[in-house]
Scaffold this motif. Structure first.
Motif, mmCIF file in Angstrom:
data_model
loop_
_atom_site.group_PDB
_atom_site.id
_atom_site.type_symbol
_atom_site.label_atom_id
_atom_site.label_comp_id
_atom_site.label_asym_id
_atom_site.label_seq_id
_atom_site.Cartn_x
_atom_site.Cartn_y
_atom_site.Cartn_z
ATOM 1 N N ARG A 38 0.842 -1.208 0.000
ATOM 2 C CA ARG A 38 0.000 0.000 0.000
ATOM 3 C C ARG A 38 0.873 1.253 0.000
ATOM 4 N NH1 ARG A 38 -1.122 2.983 4.051
ATOM 5 N NH2 ARG A 38 -0.619 1.348 5.536
ATOM 6 N N LEU A 42 0.789 4.148 -2.844
ATOM 7 C CA LEU A 42 0.334 5.509 -2.547
ATOM 8 C C LEU A 42 1.461 6.525 -2.471
ATOM 9 C CD1 LEU A 42 -2.459 4.705 0.048
ATOM 10 C CD2 LEU A 42 -2.682 5.101 -2.416
ATOM 11 N N THR A 82 -6.402 8.877 -6.382
ATOM 12 C CA THR A 82 -6.388 7.669 -5.555
ATOM 13 C C THR A 82 -7.789 7.435 -4.989
ATOM 14 O OG1 THR A 82 -5.745 8.879 -3.570
ATOM 15 C CG2 THR A 82 -3.966 7.897 -4.862
ATOM 16 N N ARG A 84 -9.897 4.741 -2.059
ATOM 17 C CA ARG A 84 -9.855 3.689 -1.039
ATOM 18 C C ARG A 84 -11.285 3.188 -0.830
ATOM 19 N NH1 ARG A 84 -8.796 4.784 5.292
ATOM 20 N NH2 ARG A 84 -9.138 2.669 6.026
ATOM 21 N N ARG A 86 -13.812 0.155 1.163
ATOM 22 C CA ARG A 86 -13.966 -0.906 2.164
ATOM 23 C C ARG A 86 -15.152 -1.758 1.751
ATOM 24 N NH1 ARG A 86 -13.062 2.325 7.797
ATOM 25 N NH2 ARG A 86 -10.811 2.492 7.596
ATOM 26 N N GLU A 105 -10.379 -4.388 2.010
ATOM 27 C CA GLU A 105 -10.050 -2.992 1.788
ATOM 28 C C GLU A 105 -9.220 -2.953 0.512
ATOM 29 O OE1 GLU A 105 -8.838 0.720 4.648
ATOM 30 O OE2 GLU A 105 -8.472 -1.314 5.323
ATOM 31 N N GLN A 106 -9.483 -1.936 -0.323
ATOM 32 C CA GLN A 106 -8.777 -1.844 -1.594
ATOM 33 C C GLN A 106 -8.360 -0.405 -1.830
ATOM 34 O OE1 GLN A 106 -10.864 -3.755 -4.761
ATOM 35 N NE2 GLN A 106 -9.160 -3.597 -6.158
ATOM 36 N N TRP A 107 -7.147 -0.254 -2.386
ATOM 37 C CA TRP A 107 -6.602 1.052 -2.719
ATOM 38 C C TRP A 107 -6.289 1.056 -4.204
ATOM 39 C CZ3 TRP A 107 -5.190 -1.970 1.347
ATOM 40 C CH2 TRP A 107 -5.423 -1.471 2.615
#
Length: 160
Positions: A38, A42, A82, A84, A86, A105-107
């Motif tokens: 992550r 990011l 970006t 994010r 859930r 959870e994904q980014w």
């Protein structure tokens, strides 16, 4: 007889406690793996100023998408770089199959393109299956482990 019962009970409790401790430590190790991914996603260099959403950029989209984006007020605002998410759901591995709970959870990163997905299948609060999927620095990857320990899937590379 009572001593034997107590001794077996203590042994059972010690085994259960040891297994729970092992699962917790393995889950923390898996968390560190996902956290490193992550951060790489990011903290990658991005364009200094995200381009603005303009009418010209909307022109190539389908009319319903254009209407929605205008209504949402995105024109004149910086483009998203970006995201994010859930998730909490029940997954079904195939038609007519059983379902199981999943939290994830994904980014996402737009530039450079990439994503990291961290998923857990819990059972009474214990992470019985952990999954990590992603595309990072031009490479795909997928890891699925039972109890954060036993590898079911571990793949990476251009084909992913």
């Amino acid at each position: 007889m009572l001593r034997l019962f107590v001794r077996f009970t203590v042994i059972k409790l010690a085994v259960v406690a040891a297994l729970a401790g092992l699962l917790i430590l393995a889950s923390r190790r898996f968390d560190r793996l996902v956290d490193a991914d992550r951060r790489r996603l990011l903290e990658a260099p991005r364009p200094p100023h995200p381009p603005l959403a303009t009418e010209e950029r909307l022109a190539g989209l389908p009319e319903p998408a254009q209407r929605y984006l205008r209504h949402a007020g995105v024109v004149g605002r910086p483009m998203v770089d970006t995201v994010r998410l859930r998730q909490a759901c029940r997954m079904r591995p195939g038609p007519g199959r059983f379902t199981f709970p999943l939290v994830a959870e994904q980014w996402y990163s737009v530039e450079p393109p990439g994503f990291i997905w961290d998923a857990t299948v819990p059972f009474i609060g214990i992470p019985v299956v952990r999954g990590r999927d992603g595309y990072l620095e031009g490479r795909g990857m997928m890891t699925i482990r039972g109890g954060s320990l036993i590898p079911f899937v571990d793949a990476s590379g251009p084909e992913m």
